[in-house]
Design an enzyme around this catalytic site. Structure first.
Site, PDB file in Angstrom:
ATOM      1  N   SER A  12       0.891  -1.270   0.111  1.00  0.00           N
ATOM      2  CA  SER A  12      -0.012  -0.345  -0.059  1.00  0.00           C
ATOM      3  C   SER A  12       1.043   1.388   0.202  1.00  0.00           C
ATOM      4  O   SER A  12       2.038   1.045   0.391  1.00  0.00           O
ATOM      5  CB  SER A  12      -0.889  -0.097   1.233  1.00  0.00           C
ATOM      6  OG  SER A  12      -0.120  -0.083   2.400  1.00  0.00           O
ATOM      7  N   GLU A  36       6.442  -0.588  -5.415  1.00  0.00           N
ATOM      8  CA  GLU A  36       5.393  -1.000  -6.429  1.00  0.00           C
ATOM      9  C   GLU A  36       4.041  -0.920  -5.308  1.00  0.00           C
ATOM     10  O   GLU A  36       3.782  -1.642  -4.596  1.00  0.00           O
ATOM     11  CB  GLU A  36       5.504  -2.536  -6.966  1.00  0.00           C
ATOM     12  CG  GLU A  36       4.790  -2.509  -8.183  1.00  0.00           C
ATOM     13  CD  GLU A  36       3.302  -3.334  -7.905  1.00  0.00           C
ATOM     14  OE1 GLU A  36       2.626  -2.322  -7.463  1.00  0.00           O
ATOM     15  OE2 GLU A  36       3.204  -4.371  -7.920  1.00  0.00           O
ATOM     16  N   CYS A  90      -3.062  -5.060  -7.841  1.00  0.00           N
ATOM     17  CA  CYS A  90      -2.803  -3.786  -7.830  1.00  0.00           C
ATOM     18  C   CYS A  90      -3.272  -3.142  -9.418  1.00  0.00           C
ATOM     19  O   CYS A  90      -3.510  -2.012  -9.581  1.00  0.00           O
ATOM     20  CB  CYS A  90      -1.424  -3.192  -7.712  1.00  0.00           C
ATOM     21  SG  CYS A  90      -0.286  -4.505  -8.520  1.00  0.00           S
TER      22      CYS A  90
HETATM   23  P1  NDP Z   1       0.449  -3.288   3.340  1.00  0.00           P
HETATM   24  O1  NDP Z   1       0.879  -2.380   2.440  1.00  0.00           O
HETATM   25  O2  NDP Z   1       0.052  -2.649   4.749  1.00  0.00           O
HETATM   26  O3  NDP Z   1       1.167  -4.600   3.688  1.00  0.00           O
HETATM   27  C1  NDP Z   1       2.300  -5.003   2.503  1.00  0.00           C
HETATM   28  C2  NDP Z   1       3.543  -5.328   3.147  1.00  0.00           C
HETATM   29  O4  NDP Z   1       4.107  -4.152   3.634  1.00  0.00           O
HETATM   30  C3  NDP Z   1       3.413  -6.404   4.455  1.00  0.00           C
HETATM   31  O5  NDP Z   1       4.665  -7.069   4.471  1.00  0.00           O
HETATM   32  C4  NDP Z   1       3.250  -5.464   5.613  1.00  0.00           C
HETATM   33  O6  NDP Z   1       3.646  -6.348   6.588  1.00  0.00           O
HETATM   34  C5  NDP Z   1       4.354  -4.431   5.271  1.00  0.00           C
HETATM   35  N1  NDP Z   1       4.232  -3.181   5.794  1.00  0.00           N
HETATM   36  C6  NDP Z   1       3.102  -2.405   6.351  1.00  0.00           C
HETATM   37  N2  NDP Z   1       3.543  -1.399   6.899  1.00  0.00           N
HETATM   38  C7  NDP Z   1       4.770  -1.367   6.900  1.00  0.00           C
HETATM   39  C8  NDP Z   1       5.607  -0.247   7.458  1.00  0.00           C
HETATM   40  N3  NDP Z   1       5.360   0.796   8.287  1.00  0.00           N
HETATM   41  N4  NDP Z   1       7.029  -0.721   7.606  1.00  0.00           N
HETATM   42  C9  NDP Z   1       7.325  -1.788   6.939  1.00  0.00           C
HETATM   43  N5  NDP Z   1       6.768  -2.732   6.409  1.00  0.00           N
HETATM   44  C10 NDP Z   1       5.294  -2.429   6.473  1.00  0.00           C
HETATM   45  O7  NDP Z   1      -0.794  -3.874   2.790  1.00  0.00           O
HETATM   46  P2  NDP Z   1      -2.240  -4.505   3.813  1.00  0.00           P
HETATM   47  O8  NDP Z   1      -2.455  -5.720   3.810  1.00  0.00           O
HETATM   48  O9  NDP Z   1      -2.406  -3.684   5.029  1.00  0.00           O
HETATM   49  O10 NDP Z   1      -3.442  -4.100   2.566  1.00  0.00           O
HETATM   50  C11 NDP Z   1      -3.967  -2.629   2.576  1.00  0.00           C
HETATM   51  C12 NDP Z   1      -4.128  -2.204   1.164  1.00  0.00           C
HETATM   52  O11 NDP Z   1      -2.821  -2.074   0.662  1.00  0.00           O
HETATM   53  C13 NDP Z   1      -5.247  -2.995   0.434  1.00  0.00           C
HETATM   54  O12 NDP Z   1      -6.284  -2.712   0.378  1.00  0.00           O
HETATM   55  C14 NDP Z   1      -4.765  -2.529  -1.010  1.00  0.00           C
HETATM   56  O13 NDP Z   1      -5.347  -1.397  -1.206  1.00  0.00           O
HETATM   57  C15 NDP Z   1      -3.093  -2.113  -0.701  1.00  0.00           C
HETATM   58  N6  NDP Z   1      -2.303  -3.184  -1.113  1.00  0.00           N
HETATM   59  C16 NDP Z   1      -1.638  -3.039  -2.589  1.00  0.00           C
HETATM   60  C17 NDP Z   1      -0.753  -4.125  -2.971  1.00  0.00           C
HETATM   61  C18 NDP Z   1      -0.201  -4.066  -4.234  1.00  0.00           C
HETATM   62  O14 NDP Z   1       0.021  -5.124  -4.945  1.00  0.00           O
HETATM   63  N7  NDP Z   1       0.227  -2.827  -4.754  1.00  0.00           N
HETATM   64  C19 NDP Z   1      -0.946  -5.536  -2.153  1.00  0.00           C
HETATM   65  C20 NDP Z   1      -1.459  -5.420  -0.952  1.00  0.00           C
HETATM   66  C21 NDP Z   1      -2.169  -4.481  -0.461  1.00  0.00           C
HETATM   67  P3  NDP Z   1       2.555  -6.703   7.641  1.00  0.00           P
HETATM   68  O15 NDP Z   1       1.728  -7.751   7.180  1.00  0.00           O
HETATM   69  O16 NDP Z   1       3.495  -7.120   8.846  1.00  0.00           O
HETATM   70  O17 NDP Z   1       1.880  -5.428   8.091  1.00  0.00           O
END
Ligand code: NDP
Length: 453
Positions: free
Chosen positions: A206, A227, A261
Site C-alpha cells: 500500500s 510498487e 494492484c
Molecule cells: P500493506 O501495504 O500494509 O502490507 C504490505 C507489506 O508491507 C506487508 O509485508 C506489511 O507487513 C508491510 N508493511 C506495512 N506497513 C509497513 C511499515 N510501516 N514498515 C514496513 N513494512 C510495512 O497492505 P495491507 O495488507 O494492509 O493492505 C492494505 C491495502 O494495501 C489494500 O487494501 C490495498 O489497497 C493495498 N495493497 C496493495 C498491494 C499491491 O499489490 N500494490 C498489495 C497489498 C495491499 P505486515 O503484513 O506485517 O503489516
C-alpha cells in the site's frame, strides 16, 4: 504469527516470530554469503533458478493449495501463479547473462570504456499477501542472478508461503544465507532497513507502507523500488467490440478476488456504448460464482482478511453517499467468512471513494464520458498511475490513446498484466522503479563506469 484460512476463519497453522538475535544472525549470514555469492559466475547462479523452476512445476498443486488456504485465491489462479513463478525463473536463467554483460562504450579512440553491472549486497524485500509467491519470485530471480542476496519480510498473514519460497530455494541447493525469510513484524523490518548490512529495499504494497519504508531507507541513503497500488482505468471507446470487451472487463476486475494492484477498477465508458456495456457487464458480474476458493467452479473467493472487506464496503457506502448508483451487489454476503459480492457502481462522481481511491476487491466503478478527450482526462484524473487499458476496433487509435495515459503499463485491447519480458511498475503515487525484464535486473546493481586508457 497465524495463518488463517479466509474461507473459514480457522487458524490453519501458527509460527513463532524470529527473535532479534535470530534476525541478527540472519543478517550476518546474508553478509557472509554475499561475499562468496557475488564471486560466482552469472551462469552458475542461474543454474539454481533453472532448478527452482523445475521444483515449482513439480509442486504446482502443493503450493497452489497453500496460497488458496492462506489468502483465499481461487485454486486455478493459484496454480497459474506457481507456473508463472517458474516462468520468471526460466526467463532470468536464460537471459541474465546477456543482461548483465559489460556494455562497451567507445568514448575516445584510445580508451576502452565500459559499464559493468555489479551487485549491491543483501537486499530486503517487503512483500504483500495478494500474489504471495509471484511477487517474491519476481524479486528473487533477477536479484540472485545479479549476485545480490535476498531477505524477505512477507505479509504477516502468509507465513506459510514465505517459508515455502525459502524451501524451494533450499531444496535446489541455494547456499545458506543467499535467501532467507524473516518472520518479523513491520517494526522489526524497519530496523532491518536501517542496518548497515542491508544495502537496498524493495516493497510491494500500500501507499502508506511504501511511504514509511521509503522514508526509513531514505534516511539511511539506501535505494528503494516501490510498487504501490493502482486505480487502473479501463477505457471503452465508442468503437469497442462489446462482447469481448465485457468479458475482459470482468476478468480485469475480479481476478484474484479483485485484490490486484493492476486490476481494472475505473471503467471509463463512451456514452454511445455506455448503456449496452453496463447491461452486459452487470449480467456477467451477476453470473459469477462466489464461494469456496478451493472449489474449481469458484470465480470469486473470500477477501483475504475481514478488515480488508470492511474497508472496501466503506468505500462503496461512501461512493453511494457521494451520488453513485449501486446497480449490483454492495452488501457483504451473509456467510461466516469475508465474502463480498461482485459489485457495480455507475455514474460514479469524481470525488467518490471508488473513483479516487484504490478499491481492493470485486467492486467496479463505471464512469460515463462524452468524448475521447474526456475519457483520457478522466483516466488520468488519479493520484495513481500503475496500469491502464483502452478498448477499440481501431488499433492506431488505441495506440495513440495509450500514449496519452499517465501510467507505467498501458495496454490496447488487453487487460493489464505482468510479464517477465516487460518492465513493470508505476508513476505518481503508484511508486517508482521497475521490476521484470532487463530494466528490473538493473535496479539493484552498481552500474560501474570503467575507463581503461
Ligand atoms: P500493506 O501495504 O500494509 O502490507 C504490505 C507489506 O508491507 C506487508 O509485508 C506489511 O507487513 C508491510 N508493511 C506495512 N506497513 C509497513 C511499515 N510501516 N514498515 C514496513 N513494512 C510495512 O497492505 P495491507 O495488507 O494492509 O493492505 C492494505 C491495502 O494495501 C489494500 O487494501 C490495498 O489497497 C493495498 N495493497 C496493495 C498491494 C499491491 O499489490 N500494490 C498489495 C497489498 C495491499 P505486515 O503484513 O506485517 O503489516
Amino acid at each position: 504469527m497465524e495463518s488463517r484460512n479466509p474461507a473459514t476463519g480457522e487458524v490453519v497453522a501458527t509460527y513463532t516470530e524470529h527473535t532479534d538475535a535470530e534476525v541478527d544472525a540472519a543478517l550476518d549470514r546474508a553478509q557472509e554469503r554475499y561475499s562468496a555469492w557475488r564471486e560466482r559466475t552469472v551462469q552458475d547462479r542461474c543454474g539454481y533458478l533453472q532448478r527452482a523452476a523445475d521444483v515449482l512445476r513439480d509442486r504446482v498443486d502443493e503450493y497452489g493449495a497453500l496460497m488458496t488456504r492462506e489468502m483465499g485465491k481461487p485454486i486455478d489462479q493459484a496454480r497459474a501463479e506457481v507456473e508463472k513463478c517458474a516462468w520468471v525463473c526460466d526467463y532470468y536463467a536464460e537471459r541474465a547473462d546477456e543482461q548483465l554483460a559489460d556494455e562497451v562504450i567507445g568514448t575516445a579512440p584510445d580508451a576502452h570504456t565500459l559499464v559493468s553491472y555489479e551487485p549491491l549486497g543483501p537486499v530486503l524485500a517487503v512483500m504483500p499477501w495478494n500474489f504471495p509467491l509471484w511477487q517474491v519470485f519476481r524479486f528473487v530471480a533477477p536479484n540472485l542472478a545479479a549476485g545480490n542476496v535476498g531477505l524477505l519480510k512477507h505479509a504477516s498473514n502468509v507465513p506459510g508461503c514465505a517459508l515455502a519460497i525459502e524451501e524451494v530455494l533450499r531444496d535446489v541447493g541455494v547456499p545458506e544465507g543467499a535467501f532467507q525469510t524473516l518472520l518479523v513484524d513491520s517494526g522489526t523490518a524497519n530496523d532491518v532497513i536501517a542496518d548497515d548490512r542491508v544495502r537496498a529495499v524493495t516493497l510491494t504494497g500500500s501507499e502508506p507502507a511504501g511511504r514509511a519504508v521509503a522514508e526509513r531507507a531514505g534516511r539511511e541513503l539506501k535505494k528503494t523500488v516501490l510498487e504501490l497500488g493502482g486505480s487502473d482505468p479501463f477505457v471503452v471507446l465508442d468503437d469497442a467490440p462489446l462482447p469481448e470487451t465485457v468479458e475482459k472487463a470482468v476478468t480485469a476486475r475480479v481476478q484474484n478476488n479483485g485484490q490486484s494492484c493492476i486490476a481494472g477498477k475505473r471503467f471509463v465508458v463512451h456514452t454511445d456504448v455506455h448503456d449496452a456495456f453496463v447491461d452486459r457487464f452487470v449480467d456477467a458480474m451477476a453470473a459469477l460464482t462466489v464461494g469456496d476458493p478451493s472449489d474449481e467452479a469458484t470465480d470469486v473467493g473470500p477477501m483475504a482478511r475481514p478488515d480488508l472487506m470492511d474497508e472496501l464496503h466503506e468505500q462503496v457506502e461512501h461512493s453511494v453517499a457521494a451520488g453513485a448508483d449501486l446497480v449490483l451487489g454492495g452488501e457483504p454476503l451473509d456467510r461466516e467468512a469475508a465474502y463480498y459480492p461482485p459489485t457495480v457502481l455507475t455514474d460514479v462522481p469524481a470525488d467518490a471513494a471508488a473513483a479516487c481511491e484504490e478499491t481492493f476487491g470485486p467492486v467496479a466503478a463505471v464512469i460515463e464520458v462524452g468524448s475521447e478527450r474526456e475519457a483520457l482526462a478522466v483516466a488520468n484524473d488519479s493520484d495513481l498511475g500503475l496500469g491502464a487499458s483502452v478498448w477499440t476496433s481501431d488499433l492506431d487509435r488505441g495506440q495513440r490513446f495509450a500514449r496519452g495515459f499517465e501510467a507505467g503499463c498501458c495496454f490496447v485491447n488487453e487487460y493489464v498484466k505482468s510479464d517477465p519480458r516487460l518492465p513493470f511498475g508505476g508513476i505518481k503515487d503508484s511508486g517508482y522503479g521497475r521490476e521484470l525484464s532487463h530494466h528490473g535486473i538493473h535496479e539493484f546493481v552498481n552500474r560501474k563506469t570503467v575507463w581503461v586508457d
